[in-house]
Motif scaffolding. Structure first.
Motif, PDB file in Angstrom:
ATOM      1  N   LYS A   1       0.829  -1.205   0.000  1.00 22.36           N
ATOM      2  CA  LYS A   1       0.000   0.000   0.000  1.00 22.36           C
ATOM      3  C   LYS A   1       0.866   1.259   0.000  1.00 22.36           C
ATOM      4  O   LYS A   1       1.777   1.395   0.819  1.00 22.36           O
ATOM      5  N   ASP A   2       0.565   2.157  -0.923  1.00 22.81           N
ATOM      6  CA  ASP A   2       1.242   3.450  -0.967  1.00 22.81           C
ATOM      7  C   ASP A   2       0.485   4.524  -0.193  1.00 22.81           C
ATOM      8  O   ASP A   2       0.970   5.645  -0.084  1.00 22.81           O
TER       9      ASP A   2
ATOM     10  N   ILE B   1       1.812  -5.348   9.294  1.00 27.42           N
ATOM     11  CA  ILE B   1       0.781  -5.180   8.276  1.00 27.42           C
ATOM     12  C   ILE B   1       0.828  -3.779   7.671  1.00 27.42           C
ATOM     13  O   ILE B   1       0.524  -3.589   6.488  1.00 27.42           O
ATOM     14  N   ASP B   2       1.233  -2.780   8.459  1.00 30.62           N
ATOM     15  CA  ASP B   2       1.253  -1.405   7.954  1.00 30.62           C
ATOM     16  C   ASP B   2       2.202  -1.235   6.776  1.00 30.62           C
ATOM     17  O   ASP B   2       2.016  -0.334   5.954  1.00 30.62           O
ATOM     18  N   THR B   3       3.211  -2.092   6.674  1.00 30.13           N
ATOM     19  CA  THR B   3       4.145  -1.992   5.546  1.00 30.13           C
ATOM     20  C   THR B   3       4.048  -3.169   4.580  1.00 30.13           C
ATOM     21  O   THR B   3       4.557  -3.093   3.469  1.00 30.13           O
TER      22      THR B   3
ATOM     23  N   ILE C   1      -9.584  -6.061  -5.875  1.00 26.82           N
ATOM     24  CA  ILE C   1     -10.229  -5.448  -4.712  1.00 26.82           C
ATOM     25  C   ILE C   1      -9.198  -4.647  -3.920  1.00 26.82           C
ATOM     26  O   ILE C   1      -8.114  -5.142  -3.600  1.00 26.82           O
ATOM     27  N   SER C   2      -9.536  -3.419  -3.584  1.00 26.35           N
ATOM     28  CA  SER C   2      -8.658  -2.565  -2.794  1.00 26.35           C
ATOM     29  C   SER C   2      -8.501  -3.121  -1.381  1.00 26.35           C
ATOM     30  O   SER C   2      -9.450  -3.642  -0.792  1.00 26.35           O
ATOM     31  N   THR C   3      -7.297  -3.009  -0.833  1.00 25.56           N
ATOM     32  CA  THR C   3      -7.024  -3.509   0.512  1.00 25.56           C
ATOM     33  C   THR C   3      -7.457  -2.496   1.563  1.00 25.56           C
ATOM     34  O   THR C   3      -7.062  -1.333   1.522  1.00 25.56           O
TER      35      THR C   3
ATOM     36  N   PRO D   1       9.348   6.700  -6.051  1.00 27.46           N
ATOM     37  CA  PRO D   1       8.304   6.860  -7.069  1.00 27.46           C
ATOM     38  C   PRO D   1       6.904   6.625  -6.523  1.00 27.46           C
ATOM     39  O   PRO D   1       5.948   7.295  -6.923  1.00 27.46           O
ATOM     40  N   GLY D   2       6.756   5.675  -5.574  1.00 29.58           N
ATOM     41  CA  GLY D   2       5.446   5.424  -4.999  1.00 29.58           C
ATOM     42  C   GLY D   2       4.943   6.561  -4.137  1.00 29.58           C
ATOM     43  O   GLY D   2       3.755   6.652  -3.843  1.00 29.58           O
TER      44      GLY D   2
END
Length: 440
Positions: free
Chosen positions: A59-60, A78-80, A100-102, A150-151
């Protein structure tokens, strides 16, 4: 169904509930029904679901948190480690590939586990589908001359289809008396910075152009870019809101003319300002109206109601179609927020009736609204509360599909292919239902 008449019964996700929806909504693909259920409940990722899967795009946090808990409360990394999106297929319902979005939620009944070394999504002990995590684009290996990732500058979502440029990561609608009650853009910025992450508040045009130069040279998947960010009420970097946001498409289209389809997600502007964005190269305009009911708009979007006003907002959306063309005006609403407490409707039937009025109003004019599924994020004014029942989202998808087909409207441009197994729009299933003819 009883659930249409009252919200007292909000059944938890279960295989029995999904099978009931499968029987009740044969006009909707199961891919769409399950997608909406996962979006409303989030996903609990077990630590083993990250192991042995190779490199993937995490996740960015490209604009909102889209999580049910704060970053600081996430465990097991989980946060990373949570992927930006998942793509599930097969399983109990023999799903076609579904993106599906996380949304992280350790209390979700949907658990990502590992089966035979592969991430696999379960509901209870039922396998819902084998999962894939999105690949990391090759150009993510670069760093800008200013040292940015870049993210951080130009992340991609929708399985690489969309370049998401949140050029202003705050909003000048500030505090509970102005912020949209469901929105955590300001809170997410604070928690990202609090966690020590690089999270640029105002993005430099040159940084964006540098990242886009890598995408231009190395990438064939991305087809669209979105320019968005928080509202600007006075000025930002000595520019008005229009001038601030206008500098980005002007620079992008000057250096990469028509390389990607340009979208703008911003406030509802007057026609002359819309024309400036179209002249700069923006093709799709998203002046999001958030919730159709006027009284709810004023409660849930107090800043927008105070600074612009509901009637003026809707008028501007309609008039913008004269500039971009109706099929290129795609305003978003937050699906489910009209059921939020304390202001929302008390029944699913009332909520759907109201939202359908808005769909008919716009679609009769050739404007096709889309929606995102409301995520009750903890730091918003609405806070953590029970979201809508699954039957609401099934009714919403049905209403959207029926109205879309009634007016024989074209597939919204800039979203990729429609239909189950093809749609990449990950924060609702409106694209998944297009063209679906039903099942026996």
């Amino acid at each position: 169904m009883a659930e249409l008449n009252t919200l007292a019964n909000r059944p938890p996700s279960s295989l029995a509930l999904l099978e009931e929806m499968e029987r009740q909504y044969k006009d909707l693909p199961m891919e769409a029904i399950i997608k909406q259920d996962i979006l409303r409940q989030g996903i609990h990722f077990r630590p083993e679901s990250f192991q042995g899967v190779g490199a993937y795009k995490a996740k960015d946090y490209f604009i909102f948190s889209f999580d049910h808990i704060p970053l600081a409360e996430m465990k097991d990394g989980i946060d990373t480690k949570a992927p930006e999106e998942i793509k599930i297929s097969g399983g109990h319902f023999q799903l076609l590939p579904t993106v599906i979005s996380t949304r992280n939620n350790p209390l979700s009944p949907y658990e990502m586990r590992s089966k035979e070394g592969k991430p696999t999504l379960y509901l209870g002990e039922t396998e819902i589908g084998r999962a894939e995590y999105p690949p990391i684009p090759d150009w993510y290996r670069h760093r800008t001359q200013s040292g940015k990732l870049p993210g951080e500058i130009a992340p991609v979502i929708e399985w690489g289809y969309l370049i998401y440029l949140t050029v202003f990561r705050n909003c000048q609608y500030f505090g509970k008396d102005e912020e949209c009650a469901y929105c955590d853009i300001n809170h997410n910025y604070r928690q990202q910075k609090g966690a020590g992450r690089p999270y640029t508040g105002v993005k430099d045009v040159e940084d964006i152009l540098e990242v886009l130069s890598w995408i231009n040279a190395e990438d064939q998947i991305a087809k669209v870019y979105t320019i968005t960010g928080g509202s600007v009420l006075t000025n930002l970097k000595k520019k008005s809101e229009v001038d601030f946001y206008l500098q980005y498409p002007e620079a992008i289209e000057r250096q990469f003319p028509k390389r990607w389809m340009g979208k703008l997600v911003a406030q509802a502007f007057e026609k002359e300002d819309c024309q400036r964005f179209k002249d700069a190269g923006i093709q799709i305009y998203h002046p999001n109206y958030e919730v159709w009911d006027k009284a709810l708009f004023e409660k849930i979007c107090p800043g927008k109601a105070s600074w612009i006003g509901y009637d003026r907002w809707i008028r501007r959306v309609v008039e913008s179609a004269e500039v971009f063309g109706p099929e290129h005006v795609i305003p978003n609403f937050v699906g489910g927020v009209e059921l939020s407490e304390p202001y929302g409707f008390k029944t699913v039937a009332e909520a759907i009736q109201s939202t359908k009025q808005g769909l008919d109003f716009f679609m009769s004019k050739g404007i096709v609204p889309r929606f995102t599924a409301w995520c009750p994020e903890p730091y918003t004014t609405l806070g953590q509360q029970a979201g809508p029942p699954l039957v609401y989202f099934c009714e919403l998808l049905r209403a959207w599909k029926e109205t879309f087909e009634l007016y024989k409207l074209p597939t919204p441009p800039g979203y990729g292919e429609p239909g189950p197994g093809k749609a990449v729009f990950s924060v609702s299933a409106f694209m998944d239902v297009i063209g679906y003819s039903g099942r026996n």
